[in-house]
Motif scaffolding. Structure first.
Motif, PDB file in Angstrom:
ATOM      1  N   TYR A  81      53.793  14.670  41.998  1.00  0.00           N
ATOM      2  CA  TYR A  81      52.875  15.666  42.562  1.00  0.00           C
ATOM      3  C   TYR A  81      51.524  15.021  42.819  1.00  0.00           C
ATOM      4  CZ  TYR A  81      49.980  19.861  43.081  1.00  0.00           C
ATOM      5  OH  TYR A  81      49.115  20.817  43.565  1.00  0.00           O
ATOM      6  N   ALA A  82      51.104  15.041  44.090  1.00  0.00           N
ATOM      7  CA  ALA A  82      49.766  14.595  44.478  1.00  0.00           C
ATOM      8  C   ALA A  82      48.990  15.841  44.897  1.00  0.00           C
ATOM      9  CB  ALA A  82      49.851  13.588  45.618  1.00  0.00           C
ATOM     10  N   VAL A 108      48.812   5.768  45.195  1.00  0.00           N
ATOM     11  CA  VAL A 108      48.748   7.166  45.610  1.00  0.00           C
ATOM     12  C   VAL A 108      48.048   7.967  44.522  1.00  0.00           C
ATOM     13  CG1 VAL A 108      50.090   9.177  46.332  1.00  0.00           C
ATOM     14  CG2 VAL A 108      50.928   6.888  46.838  1.00  0.00           C
ATOM     15  N   PRO A 109      47.160   8.921  44.869  1.00  0.00           N
ATOM     16  CA  PRO A 109      46.524   9.769  43.850  1.00  0.00           C
ATOM     17  C   PRO A 109      47.520  10.808  43.346  1.00  0.00           C
ATOM     18  CG  PRO A 109      45.814  10.457  46.023  1.00  0.00           C
ATOM     19  CD  PRO A 109      46.671   9.242  46.225  1.00  0.00           C
ATOM     20  N   SER A 110      48.438  10.369  42.496  1.00  0.00           N
ATOM     21  CA  SER A 110      49.556  11.222  42.117  1.00  0.00           C
ATOM     22  C   SER A 110      50.103  10.817  40.771  1.00  0.00           C
ATOM     23  CB  SER A 110      50.673  11.112  43.164  1.00  0.00           C
ATOM     24  OG  SER A 110      51.882  11.668  42.698  1.00  0.00           O
ATOM     25  N   VAL A 145      56.814  10.065  44.030  1.00  0.00           N
ATOM     26  CA  VAL A 145      55.595  10.837  43.835  1.00  0.00           C
ATOM     27  C   VAL A 145      56.016  12.209  43.307  1.00  0.00           C
ATOM     28  CG1 VAL A 145      53.663  11.977  44.988  1.00  0.00           C
ATOM     29  CG2 VAL A 145      54.308   9.637  45.636  1.00  0.00           C
ATOM     30  N   TRP A 169      51.541  16.652  48.101  1.00  0.00           N
ATOM     31  CA  TRP A 169      52.836  15.973  48.156  1.00  0.00           C
ATOM     32  C   TRP A 169      53.599  16.281  46.878  1.00  0.00           C
ATOM     33  CZ3 TRP A 169      51.960  10.248  50.110  1.00  0.00           C
ATOM     34  CH2 TRP A 169      51.416  10.294  51.403  1.00  0.00           C
ATOM     35  N   ASN A 202      44.870   8.098  50.603  1.00  0.00           N
ATOM     36  CA  ASN A 202      43.942   9.042  50.002  1.00  0.00           C
ATOM     37  C   ASN A 202      43.768  10.216  50.960  1.00  0.00           C
ATOM     38  OD1 ASN A 202      41.900  10.148  48.230  1.00  0.00           O
ATOM     39  ND2 ASN A 202      41.551   8.047  47.519  1.00  0.00           N
ATOM     40  N   SER A 261      53.298  14.366  54.998  1.00  0.00           N
ATOM     41  CA  SER A 261      53.488  13.087  54.317  1.00  0.00           C
ATOM     42  C   SER A 261      54.150  12.072  55.247  1.00  0.00           C
ATOM     43  CB  SER A 261      54.332  13.279  53.056  1.00  0.00           C
ATOM     44  OG  SER A 261      55.601  13.827  53.368  1.00  0.00           O
ATOM     45  N   ASN A 298      50.114   5.046  40.534  1.00  0.00           N
ATOM     46  CA  ASN A 298      48.906   5.859  40.583  1.00  0.00           C
ATOM     47  C   ASN A 298      47.708   4.998  40.957  1.00  0.00           C
ATOM     48  OD1 ASN A 298      46.393   6.632  38.653  1.00  0.00           O
ATOM     49  ND2 ASN A 298      47.305   8.470  39.534  1.00  0.00           N
ATOM     50  N   ASP A 299      46.811   5.526  41.784  1.00  0.00           N
ATOM     51  CA  ASP A 299      45.692   4.726  42.287  1.00  0.00           C
ATOM     52  C   ASP A 299      44.763   4.248  41.175  1.00  0.00           C
ATOM     53  OD1 ASP A 299      44.785   7.298  41.821  1.00  0.00           O
ATOM     54  OD2 ASP A 299      43.684   7.484  43.705  1.00  0.00           O
TER      55      ASP A 299
END
Length: 208
Positions: free
Chosen positions: A146-147, A133-135, A144, A152, A70, A100, A175-176
């Motif tokens: 796009y975060a 990942v928040p993505s 990934v 990222w 995060n 990253s 995704n988280d």
């Protein structure tokens, strides 16, 4: 045994699975000898006949590992078949200024230390590792796309983490909010009436 959180006898397992009792006894003995199931002393409850000996998944024997990236932290947790947290960590980061590679190297080093600790605790198998990942994640659960909070883009975390991952352990990225919803669904399914659907809303540095 896992879905019932243990406490079932061989007779209970035979009734639930539809398998013959000799088959259940043989499989149970194999699991006990492999250190994956433990048998506890039976307690008489007043009913006729010899009481069954309750069986439980062995603590720490098999774990799944969840990792999280995060904006302000990376984290990890190892959960066993009893649903207990065997090991966990949270490390503060500045995900906005760190690259990253720096973030994933930090996470990977801590994962390696966790795996070593699990071995010392008697863990026999890591069933899988999932990175949240928040993505937006591609359909294969590897890239990934796009975060936005981390900036990222078009990143394959495995390329950085592969040197830290135990050999042969499945690894996926998701995704988280997705993985949190799945975890919530597993709790709902064991504690409440079955649901056709539910809505999970997650808010921290973004809304998912």
């Amino acid at each position: 045994l896992v879905s019932a959180h243990g406490g079932l006898s061989r007779s209970d397992l035979a009734a639930r699975t539809g398998l013959a009792r000799p088959t259940v006894s043989r499989l149970t003995q194999e699991l006990i000898e492999a250190g994956l199931v433990v048998e506890q002393i039976s307690v008489a409850d007043g009913s006729p006949g010899r009481p069954g000996r309750p069986l439980f998944p062995a603590s720490r024997a098999v774990v799944g590992i969840g990792l999280e990236v995060n904006v302000d932290h990376v984290a990890g947790a190892a959960i066993d078949l009893l649903g207990e947290t065997v090991d966990s960590f949270v490390l503060p980061i500045d995900g906005v200024t760190m690259s990253s590679t720096e973030v994933l190297d930090l996470l990977g080093a801590r994962l390696r230390a966790m795996v070593e600790a699990l071995t010392q605790l008697g863990t026999k198998e890591i069933s899988g590792i999932t990175l949240a990942v928040p993505s937006v994640i591609d359909g294969d659960g590897k890239r990934v796309i796009y975060a936005s909070n981390l900036e990222w883009r078009d990143l394959v975390p495995y390329d950085v983490l592969k040197t830290y991952l135990p050999d042969g352990v499945p690894f996926v990225v998701d995704n988280d909010a997705n993985v949190q919803a799945l975890a919530t669904a597993s709790l709902i399914s064991t504690s409440d009436a079955p649901l056709d659907s539910f809505l999970y809303v997650f808010g921290e540095y973004g809304i998912g």
